[in-house]
Enzyme design. Structure first.
Site, PDB file in Angstrom:
ATOM      1  N   SER A 154       0.795  -1.233   0.000  1.00 48.73           N
ATOM      2  CA  SER A 154       0.000   0.000   0.000  1.00 48.73           C
ATOM      3  C   SER A 154       0.822   1.275   0.000  1.00 48.73           C
ATOM      4  CB  SER A 154      -0.973   0.013   1.177  1.00 48.73           C
ATOM      5  OG  SER A 154      -2.173  -0.610   0.821  1.00 48.73           O
ATOM      6  N   LYS A 157      -0.083   3.677  -2.700  1.00 46.85           N
ATOM      7  CA  LYS A 157      -1.093   4.736  -2.569  1.00 46.85           C
ATOM      8  C   LYS A 157      -0.478   6.133  -2.494  1.00 46.85           C
ATOM      9  CE  LYS A 157      -4.728   1.943  -0.348  1.00 46.85           C
ATOM     10  NZ  LYS A 157      -4.091   0.631  -0.190  1.00 46.85           N
ATOM     11  N   SER A 356      -6.339   3.505   4.376  1.00 49.75           N
ATOM     12  CA  SER A 356      -5.808   2.579   3.370  1.00 49.75           C
ATOM     13  C   SER A 356      -6.941   1.879   2.637  1.00 49.75           C
ATOM     14  CB  SER A 356      -4.869   1.551   4.006  1.00 49.75           C
ATOM     15  OG  SER A 356      -4.033   0.957   3.044  1.00 49.75           O
TER      16      SER A 356
END
Length: 521
Positions: A154, A157, A356
């Protein structure tokens, strides 16, 4: 794949923490940490308030471009702020010197001495890459294989967020429209890629547009013409509804949904459920259509998939009002009957980073594709983001993406490019990136960083970062303030983690905490 402990499953008490099955959360662990959340925020407020004040003098370059950014750097996003009715906290003591651009900078030798034992030969495994730079100048302070291409999970992101800001901008709103269908009585609900679209005031995302508002507009526009059918148009997002490299049952696992141009509440079936994993609609577009039909007084059987007619050549606003006539008025196919707008994309980016949110990340990545004139698909989004990376002056050869959330194990990013991105965002030369840091959660305080750093609580309030977790992958990247008041950017990526999620997370937390506690001169 919210890759953070209070959103993830597994048994932290089990030997090695257990493997991370594609960042799949487990409810019992979530419940325990939910209680911890209530205990943690109080007592952290004073620390965070001190840091907000200190940091206000720290990012001088950013402060010149946007003064409010620095004061907000370590504050929770507005939609996640503590209640104003919470008990008053005691006045914080002046425990930190004011951060400034001329605060002492750690030396490379000092950081090597401190970080070396924490990076190698630990639970992070044998494939670890690290980059630590000064946030003001970009000067390299510590690195270990900084150009190694690592699966970021992640941490992807971060690149997605910057790309959305650089293309759509922070104030852009996604417009969901309804137009007249090809036949009398038919209406077409057109998906525009808004993951946050809600049904009514009871919705998952704060500030989201609502279908009931849209339904009221449509009823008024249709006047006495009976509405007989709802057509859903999700053609804005062609191609696969799941990302390259995702497991075949990723949407069923609940950490992400199928990615369609039309959905409600991030495709969640129960908006009261606030903890990962979520139960998702198997057909998000159909679910949105049925919800809209219900608001119009139609059964689910009145919903069909299709494509909206082209807009009429004349201005729809110039048509006579159906409501002003006692008899049904012919409405031109394709004429707009209603429209609602999402919250500004900055708000969505904050929610995406702080919690997230994988579905939100993918929908936002598809917006980058649309902004760059590419198909609203996974392929289009990846190509568009890499194009934006080049425009920002980063090295596209060190960022290779297959999706926008980090769910795909095919994504590869070097830590050097992540710290370079953080320096760009803080530098003030790219006005669109001025609000980039708003969504990064604060250690021990907000979002996915709330349960982190429990074993190194001295880092509470000092680290603002994005974590990442997949099977065998753990990462942590963000910004922090050192004991001397210097602001650093860091990125730590490991994709050969042998011992499970939780030991690796602890190892990452120790590295960041050591950076924050260290003068290292």
């Amino acid at each position: 794949m919210t890759q953070d402990t209070h959103r993830l499953g597994g048994n932290p008490g089990a030997p090695g923490g257990g493997p991370a099955p594609a960042e799949r959360p487990a409810a019992p662990h979530n419940r325990r940490l939910k209680k911890k959340k209530k205990k943690s925020r109080r007592g952290l407020l004073a620390t965070s308030l001190v840091l907000v004040s200190a940091l206000g003098l720290g990012l001088v370059g950013v402060g010149l471009a946007k003064p409010s950014l620095v004061s907000d750097l370590f504050a929770a996003p507005g939609w996640q702020s503590p209640s104003p009715t919470a008990p008053a906290e005691p006045a914080p003591a002046a425990v930190l010197a004011a951060a400034a651009a001329d605060a002492p900078m750690p030396t490379a030798a000092g950081l090597t001495t401190v970080l070396g034992p924490l990076v190698t030969g630990t639970a992070l495994g044998s494939h670890v890459s690290v980059s630590v730079v000064d946030l003001h100048t970009g000067q390299v302070l510590y690195e270990l294989d900084p150009t190694e291409m690592i699966t970021p999970a992640s941490n992807t992101k971060l690149v997605t967020a910057a790309s959305v800001l650089a293309t759509r901008g922070p104030t852009y709103r996604i417009t969901t429209r309804v137009v007249a269908g090809p036949n009398p009585g038919e209406v077409v609900l057109i998906g525009a890629g808004d993951a946050t679209l809600g049904v009514n005031s009871k919705k998952f995302y704060e500030g989201a547009a609502q279908l009931d508002t849209l339904a009221a507009q449509v009823k008024k526009a249709m006047g006495t013409t009976p509405i007989t059918k709802v057509i859903t148009d999700g053609s804005l997002f062609p191609g696969s509804e799941t990302g390259p490299g995702w497991s075949s049952d990723a949407p069923q696992e609940g950490n992400v949904s199928k990615i369609t141009a039309l959905m409600i509440n991030g495709a969640r079936t129960d908006i009261k459920d606030r903890e990962m994993p979520f139960v998702r609609h198997t057909n998000p577009e159909r679910a949105a259509g049925e919800a809209f039909a219900k608001l119009l007084g139609l059964p689910a059987s009145a919903v069909a998939k299709g494509v909206a007619p082209p807009a009429p050549a004349t201005d729809p606003a110039a048509q006579p009002s159906a409501a002003a006539s006692a008899a049904p008025v012919a409405i031109v196919p394709g004429a707009q009957l209603g429209a609602v707008q999402s919250a500004p994309l900055l708000r969505q980016i904050e929610q995406m980073l702080t919690e997230s949110d994988n579905t939100l990340a993918e929908m936002l990545a598809h917006q980058v594709a649309l902004a760059k004139g590419k198909p609203g698909s996974f392929v289009g989004a990846s190509a568009a983001i890499e194009e934006v990376v080049t425009e920002l002056g980063l090295d596209p050869a060190q960022i290779d993406l297959s999706d926008g959330s980090g769910m795909s194990g095919r994504n590869k990013i070097s830590p050097k490019q992540l710290t370079a991105l953080l320096v760009k965002a803080a530098g003030g030369d790219h006005a669109q990136l001025a609000d980039f840091f708003n969504g990064l959660p604060v250690a021990g305080w907000s979002g996915t960083m709330l349960p982190r750093f429990a074993k190194v609580k001295t880092a509470y309030g000092l680290v603002r970062a994005k974590s990442g977790t997949l099977d065998g992958v753990n990462s942590l990247s963000g910004v922090l303030q050192t004991a001397d008041g210097r602001m650093l950017a860091f990125a730590i990526l490991a994709d050969n983690v042998p011992g499970g999620r939780y030991p690796a997370q602890d190892a990452l937390d120790k590295i960041a905490a050591a950076l924050a506690a260290c003068g290292c001169r």
